[in-house]
Write an enzyme that holds these catalytic residues in place. Structure first.
Site, PDB file in Angstrom:
ATOM      1  N   CYS A 188       0.813  -1.233  -0.182  1.00 52.10           N
ATOM      2  CA  CYS A 188       0.041   0.027   0.058  1.00 52.10           C
ATOM      3  C   CYS A 188       0.785   1.265  -0.042  1.00 52.10           C
ATOM      4  O   CYS A 188       2.006   1.167   0.045  1.00 52.10           O
ATOM      5  CB  CYS A 188      -0.748   0.120   1.186  1.00 52.10           C
ATOM      6  SG  CYS A 188      -1.666  -1.524   1.553  1.00 52.10           S
ATOM      7  N   ARG A 238       1.386   1.732  -6.059  1.00 58.44           N
ATOM      8  CA  ARG A 238       1.507   0.578  -5.009  1.00 58.44           C
ATOM      9  C   ARG A 238       0.510   0.107  -4.527  1.00 58.44           C
ATOM     10  O   ARG A 238       0.532  -0.872  -3.824  1.00 58.44           O
ATOM     11  CB  ARG A 238       2.124   1.611  -3.664  1.00 58.44           C
ATOM     12  CG  ARG A 238       3.544   2.142  -3.869  1.00 58.44           C
ATOM     13  CD  ARG A 238       3.922   2.862  -2.920  1.00 58.44           C
ATOM     14  NE  ARG A 238       4.045   1.977  -1.644  1.00 58.44           N
ATOM     15  CZ  ARG A 238       5.310   1.592  -1.310  1.00 58.44           C
ATOM     16  NH1 ARG A 238       6.147   1.715  -2.073  1.00 58.44           N
ATOM     17  NH2 ARG A 238       5.493   0.778  -0.207  1.00 58.44           N
ATOM     18  N   TRP A 273      -3.718  -1.806  -1.349  1.00 60.40           N
ATOM     19  CA  TRP A 273      -3.773  -3.130  -2.021  1.00 60.40           C
ATOM     20  C   TRP A 273      -4.044  -4.216  -1.148  1.00 60.40           C
ATOM     21  O   TRP A 273      -3.297  -4.459  -0.283  1.00 60.40           O
ATOM     22  CB  TRP A 273      -2.406  -3.311  -2.618  1.00 60.40           C
ATOM     23  CG  TRP A 273      -2.354  -4.548  -3.601  1.00 60.40           C
ATOM     24  CD1 TRP A 273      -3.164  -4.712  -4.800  1.00 60.40           C
ATOM     25  CD2 TRP A 273      -1.405  -5.487  -3.523  1.00 60.40           C
ATOM     26  NE1 TRP A 273      -2.769  -5.845  -5.362  1.00 60.40           N
ATOM     27  CE2 TRP A 273      -1.681  -6.749  -4.748  1.00 60.40           C
ATOM     28  CE3 TRP A 273      -0.548  -6.001  -2.572  1.00 60.40           C
ATOM     29  CZ2 TRP A 273      -1.102  -7.631  -4.841  1.00 60.40           C
ATOM     30  CZ3 TRP A 273       0.040  -7.390  -2.700  1.00 60.40           C
ATOM     31  CH2 TRP A 273      -0.004  -8.052  -3.725  1.00 60.40           C
ATOM     32  N   ASN A 287       1.019  -0.296   6.183  1.00 62.37           N
ATOM     33  CA  ASN A 287       1.446  -0.965   4.938  1.00 62.37           C
ATOM     34  C   ASN A 287       2.355  -2.379   5.624  1.00 62.37           C
ATOM     35  O   ASN A 287       3.085  -2.086   6.326  1.00 62.37           O
ATOM     36  CB  ASN A 287       2.387  -0.311   4.127  1.00 62.37           C
ATOM     37  CG  ASN A 287       2.931  -1.011   2.978  1.00 62.37           C
ATOM     38  OD1 ASN A 287       2.226  -1.931   2.438  1.00 62.37           O
ATOM     39  ND2 ASN A 287       3.940  -0.652   2.380  1.00 62.37           N
ATOM     40  N   GLY A 288       1.843  -3.348   5.078  1.00 63.48           N
ATOM     41  CA  GLY A 288       2.507  -4.550   5.470  1.00 63.48           C
ATOM     42  C   GLY A 288       1.454  -5.570   5.945  1.00 63.48           C
ATOM     43  O   GLY A 288       0.379  -5.391   5.707  1.00 63.48           O
ATOM     44  N   GLU A 344      10.833 -13.361 -20.113  1.00 67.64           N
ATOM     45  CA  GLU A 344      10.571 -11.939 -19.762  1.00 67.64           C
ATOM     46  C   GLU A 344       9.521 -11.118 -20.818  1.00 67.64           C
ATOM     47  O   GLU A 344       8.607 -10.648 -20.297  1.00 67.64           O
ATOM     48  CB  GLU A 344      11.584 -11.155 -19.703  1.00 67.64           C
ATOM     49  CG  GLU A 344      11.537  -9.580 -19.521  1.00 67.64           C
ATOM     50  CD  GLU A 344      10.821  -9.187 -18.079  1.00 67.64           C
ATOM     51  OE1 GLU A 344      10.486 -10.005 -17.493  1.00 67.64           O
ATOM     52  OE2 GLU A 344      10.386  -8.191 -17.869  1.00 67.64           O
ATOM     53  N   LYS A 384       5.728  -9.840 -19.743  1.00 65.30           N
ATOM     54  CA  LYS A 384       5.313  -8.452 -20.136  1.00 65.30           C
ATOM     55  C   LYS A 384       3.724  -8.662 -20.700  1.00 65.30           C
ATOM     56  O   LYS A 384       2.812  -7.826 -20.388  1.00 65.30           O
ATOM     57  CB  LYS A 384       6.373  -7.975 -20.916  1.00 65.30           C
ATOM     58  CG  LYS A 384       7.512  -7.492 -20.339  1.00 65.30           C
ATOM     59  CD  LYS A 384       7.417  -5.923 -19.724  1.00 65.30           C
ATOM     60  CE  LYS A 384       7.500  -6.063 -18.285  1.00 65.30           C
ATOM     61  NZ  LYS A 384       8.186  -7.010 -17.153  1.00 65.30           N
ATOM     62  N   GLU A 425       1.180  -9.803 -18.004  1.00 59.12           N
ATOM     63  CA  GLU A 425       0.770  -9.145 -16.814  1.00 59.12           C
ATOM     64  C   GLU A 425       0.144  -7.549 -17.323  1.00 59.12           C
ATOM     65  O   GLU A 425      -0.442  -7.045 -16.248  1.00 59.12           O
ATOM     66  CB  GLU A 425       2.024  -8.526 -15.968  1.00 59.12           C
ATOM     67  CG  GLU A 425       3.098  -7.693 -16.596  1.00 59.12           C
ATOM     68  CD  GLU A 425       4.238  -7.565 -15.564  1.00 59.12           C
ATOM     69  OE1 GLU A 425       3.940  -7.488 -14.337  1.00 59.12           O
ATOM     70  OE2 GLU A 425       5.425  -7.240 -16.047  1.00 59.12           O
ATOM     71  N   HIS A 442       9.134 -31.251 -27.052  1.00 55.93           N
ATOM     72  CA  HIS A 442       8.845 -31.947 -25.848  1.00 55.93           C
ATOM     73  C   HIS A 442       7.431 -31.861 -25.267  1.00 55.93           C
ATOM     74  O   HIS A 442       7.495 -31.781 -24.089  1.00 55.93           O
ATOM     75  CB  HIS A 442      10.096 -32.066 -24.952  1.00 55.93           C
ATOM     76  CG  HIS A 442      11.305 -32.532 -25.488  1.00 55.93           C
ATOM     77  ND1 HIS A 442      11.701 -33.833 -25.680  1.00 55.93           N
ATOM     78  CD2 HIS A 442      12.282 -31.797 -26.078  1.00 55.93           C
ATOM     79  CE1 HIS A 442      12.919 -34.003 -26.159  1.00 55.93           C
ATOM     80  NE2 HIS A 442      13.215 -32.508 -26.475  1.00 55.93           N
ATOM     81  N   LYS A 454       3.079  -2.454  -7.558  1.00 52.33           N
ATOM     82  CA  LYS A 454       4.610  -2.227  -8.001  1.00 52.33           C
ATOM     83  C   LYS A 454       5.634  -3.176  -7.098  1.00 52.33           C
ATOM     84  O   LYS A 454       6.700  -3.655  -7.650  1.00 52.33           O
ATOM     85  CB  LYS A 454       4.925  -0.712  -8.112  1.00 52.33           C
ATOM     86  CG  LYS A 454       6.085  -0.423  -8.410  1.00 52.33           C
ATOM     87  CD  LYS A 454       6.724  -0.900 -10.061  1.00 52.33           C
ATOM     88  CE  LYS A 454       7.883  -0.438 -10.313  1.00 52.33           C
ATOM     89  NZ  LYS A 454       8.281  -1.011 -11.919  1.00 52.33           N
TER      90      LYS A 454
HETATM   91  C1  AGP Z   1       7.737  -7.226 -13.470  1.00 51.51           C
HETATM   92  O1  AGP Z   1       7.152  -6.591 -14.683  1.00 51.51           O
HETATM   93  C2  AGP Z   1       6.695  -7.401 -12.280  1.00 51.51           C
HETATM   94  N1  AGP Z   1       5.945  -6.268 -11.848  1.00 51.51           N
HETATM   95  C3  AGP Z   1       7.264  -8.216 -11.098  1.00 51.51           C
HETATM   96  O2  AGP Z   1       7.537  -9.429 -11.673  1.00 51.51           O
HETATM   97  C4  AGP Z   1       8.395  -7.711 -10.277  1.00 51.51           C
HETATM   98  O3  AGP Z   1       9.622  -7.725 -11.245  1.00 51.51           O
HETATM   99  C5  AGP Z   1       8.739  -8.535  -9.162  1.00 51.51           C
HETATM  100  O4  AGP Z   1       7.656  -8.272  -8.263  1.00 51.51           O
HETATM  101  C6  AGP Z   1      10.036  -8.277  -8.534  1.00 51.51           C
HETATM  102  O5  AGP Z   1       9.938  -6.990  -7.991  1.00 51.51           O
HETATM  103  P1  AGP Z   1      11.277  -6.022  -7.413  1.00 51.51           P
HETATM  104  O6  AGP Z   1      12.276  -6.214  -8.691  1.00 51.51           O
HETATM  105  O7  AGP Z   1      10.793  -4.970  -7.006  1.00 51.51           O
HETATM  106  O8  AGP Z   1      11.812  -6.937  -6.361  1.00 51.51           O
END
Ligand code: AGP
Length: 608
Positions: A2, A28, A75, A99-100, A481, A485, A488, A504, A603
């Site tokens: 959050c 966040r 969040w 937050n936490g 990767e 992208k 997500e 396979h 994020k």
């Molecule tokens: C990446 O596009 C994602 N948002 C997510 O996988 C991110 O890389 C992951 O949560 C790790 O975050 P960090 O690099 O801040 O540790």
């Protein structure tokens, strides 16, 4: 995960400014938000489900006034996104935002209920409000110091009490909090960008800190009340750096910043005259680097993909065995690490709970620890013995792009540094490799020119339900990767696979409805990759090829191609990821998803 904000000021209303700060933290978490303020009419609270614009609309019809206030954007971790579960939570004259995760909230809730507390929400945060209220005897700071001793888990807290109208009390453990220093005013936030419109003078709170913010002063102590000195840092970011700079989305801006990201990550790290690599923050001597037995990389998500590329670079250049582990997996195994092992944690935010826990586990096992991160004042930057910053600047888009590029750059430098120290790379080779790195931004600029072509192809991709990404060698992590992208931000199911594995199993999936994105740039496995393209094509797949300039024959086999400049194979991941980022971006735009704040994501994931 959050976002928290707060302000106490001796002059004027603070609520409108806090709403602006909350907007800068919306990445966040954004399923509900709220603000509490203390003004002439006492304590007031406004909370709303949905994005911050919902809160803003409510405040427009029911203004909240006050010179001391705290705010929150959520969040959800405990309890669904409802107004009752939104922060701030109020008990009597006390309000709290958090937050936490409070891991022992159920037993505390039980204990407090037996002492007469009545709960209005399903959250762990409300337990903190009742606990502080139970401990309050007229001094909010003392009550918070007592309360944090009872809490297990992670927290960044901010509290107000109506009987202390100019005071904000903050506390942090395993969840970031920064203080903004002003004249006659002090601010609080989970992250620096939220404070940049008001101040660039920042205090990073550390684990165990309890801070009392008043308009004229800030006092930081531990839970016993022992004073803790905290330096004031000057932030060089400008507020517009965290803005979109004319791009429609933060993500597109950050994709286009990547040539500069590479340059910034190299800046000051290659000695002009000697050509030596200077990695401030990674102070191991050549002898210590030669004594290293093994490297273990821990990370999550995109950072884990960077680690996989790093493995190829480190093994090739430094001749050292490298393992790459998901942090969330590693923390539940005995890591079998020792002092001649180097544990590298890779994290854009420096706050990801799983990665931080893995870093701590490695340190406790006696390994040398290094964190590669984008945030100087982050928790992991403080936990690790060595720190290498990526200098990518604030990355606001939830989908990581330029931070990934910064991670690759730092890993490439680290591999060369180790290779030189361990006698695997002679001076001539080192000089050539460093020159290639320095000229990389030009190649990235050329790759960024593919944006219109990617947008055109995205029109077809947007209709797909599934997609398969194939790569080999150090482009297998790039296939992973690229798939991440796409899924997500466009919500299309996509998976990355080693191209050699296609026959396979995954080949059974291939038909005209399944686009195959093949990373087939110049490499030692080019012939094999071409074979994979033919195998997919023979089964009706529309193959989108990422190919090097001049590969005319291969282009004929692909349904569409994105042609990237030729670079040495070790640098191909840096170039090849760009068309995949652009493909994902334009596909998401066409599908109308929220590119910068995709559904269900945050994020930074500060919960395990
Ligand atoms: C990446 O596009 C994602 N948002 C997510 O996988 C991110 O890389 C992951 O949560 C790790 O975050 P960090 O690099 O801040 O540790």
């Amino acid at each position: 995960m959050c976002g928290i904000v707060g302000c106490t000021s001796r002059t004027g209303e603070v609520v409108p400014g806090l709403v602006e700060s909350l907007k800068r933290l919306e990445y966040r978490g954004y399923d509900s938000s709220g603000i509490a303020a203390i003004g002439e009419r006492g304590l007031g609270i406004v909370r709303r489900v949905g994005k911050i614009r919902e809160l803003e609309s409510e405040l427009a019809v029911a203004p909240l006034t006050g010179s001391t206030a705290i705010g929150h954007t959520r969040w959800a971790t405990h309890g669904s996104p409802t107004e009752a579960n939104a922060h701030p939570h109020r008990v009597g004259k006390l309000v709290v935002v958090h937050n936490g995760i409070i891991e022992n909230y159920l037993e505390l809730r039980e204990e407090l209920t037996q002492r007469g507390a009545r709960f209005q929400s399903e959250t762990d945060t409300e337990v903190v409000a009742h606990l502080v209220q139970a401990l309050w005897q007229g001094d909010l700071v003392a009550a918070v110091r007592s309360a944090v001793k009872r809490l297990h888990g992670s927290f960044a807290l901010a509290l107000l009490h109506e009987d202390a109208p100019d005071l904000i009390v903050a506390a942090r453990r395993d969840s970031p909090l920064v203080i903004g220093v002003g004249e006659g005013a002090h601010w609080l936030a989970s992250d620096v960008p939220a404070l940049l419109p008001w101040t660039r003078r920042i205090i990073y709170l550390e684990d165990g800190d309890v801070a009392a913010l008043r308009p004229e002063r800030v006092d930081v102590t531990d839970a016993e009340g022992v004073a803790r000195a905290r330096a004031v840092a000057e932030i060089t970011w400008s507020a517009e750096m965290a803005e979109k700079a004319g791009f429609p989305h933060f993500m597109l801006k950050e994709i286009h910043e990547q040539p500069a990201t590479v340059s910034n990550a190299l800046l000051g790290r290659i000695a002009e005259n000697s050509g030596a690599i200077v990695l401030d923050g990674f102070a191991l001597s050549d002898a210590e680097l030669r004594s290293l037995r093994r490297i273990c990389i821990v990370a999550c998500g995109t950072s884990w993909h960077a680690g996989q590329v790093g493995r190829f670079l480190l093994e090739e250049d430094a001749g050292i065995p490298v393992e790459v582990d998901y942090a969330s997996e590693m923390i539940h195994r005995e890591p079998l690490l020792a002092k001649d092992d180097l544990l590298i944690a890779i994290s854009q935010s420096g706050e990801t709970a799983d990665t931080r826990a893995a870093l701590k586990k490695g340190r406790e096992a006696g390994a040398r620890t290094l964190v590669i991160t984008n945030v100087a004042g982050s928790s992991m930057a403080r936990d690790a013995a060595h720190v290498l910053l990526t200098y990518a600047g604030p990355e606001i888009g939830v989908a990581s792009t330029k931070a990934f590029m910064g991670q690759l750059t730092v890993l490439a430098l680290l591999a060369l540094r180790l290779g030189a120290a361990r006698g695997r790379l002679d001076q001539k080779t080192l000089a050539r490799r460093l020159h290639e790195l320095k000229t990389l931004p030009h190649a990235l600029e050329q790759a960024l020119a593919l944006s219109d072509a990617a947008k055109d192809i995205a029109g077809e991709l947007a209709a797909a339900r599934d997609a398969l990404y194939l790569g080999r060698g150090l482009n297998y992590p790039i296939a992973l990767e690229g798939a991440l992208k796409l899924k997500e931000i466009s919500y299309i199911h996509a998976e990355g696979y080693p191209a050699g594995e296609m026959k396979h199993g995954p080949i059974a999936l291939i038909d005209p409805s399944m686009p195959v994105i093949a990373i087939a740039t110049e490499s030692v496995t080019s012939a094999l990759m071409s074979g994979n393209v033919e195998e997919a094509r023979a089964r009706g797949a529309r193959v989108i090829g990422i190919v090097s300039t001049g590969e005319e024959r291969l282009m004929k086999s692909c349904w569409r191609t994105l042609v990237v400049p030729r670079v040495p194979e070790a640098l191909s991941p840096f170039v090849n990821i760009i068309p995949l980022q652009l493909l994902a971006y334009w596909t998401a735009v066409i599908r109308g998803s929220d590119v910068d704040q995709p559904r269900n994501l945050a994020k930074t994931v500060t919960v395990q």
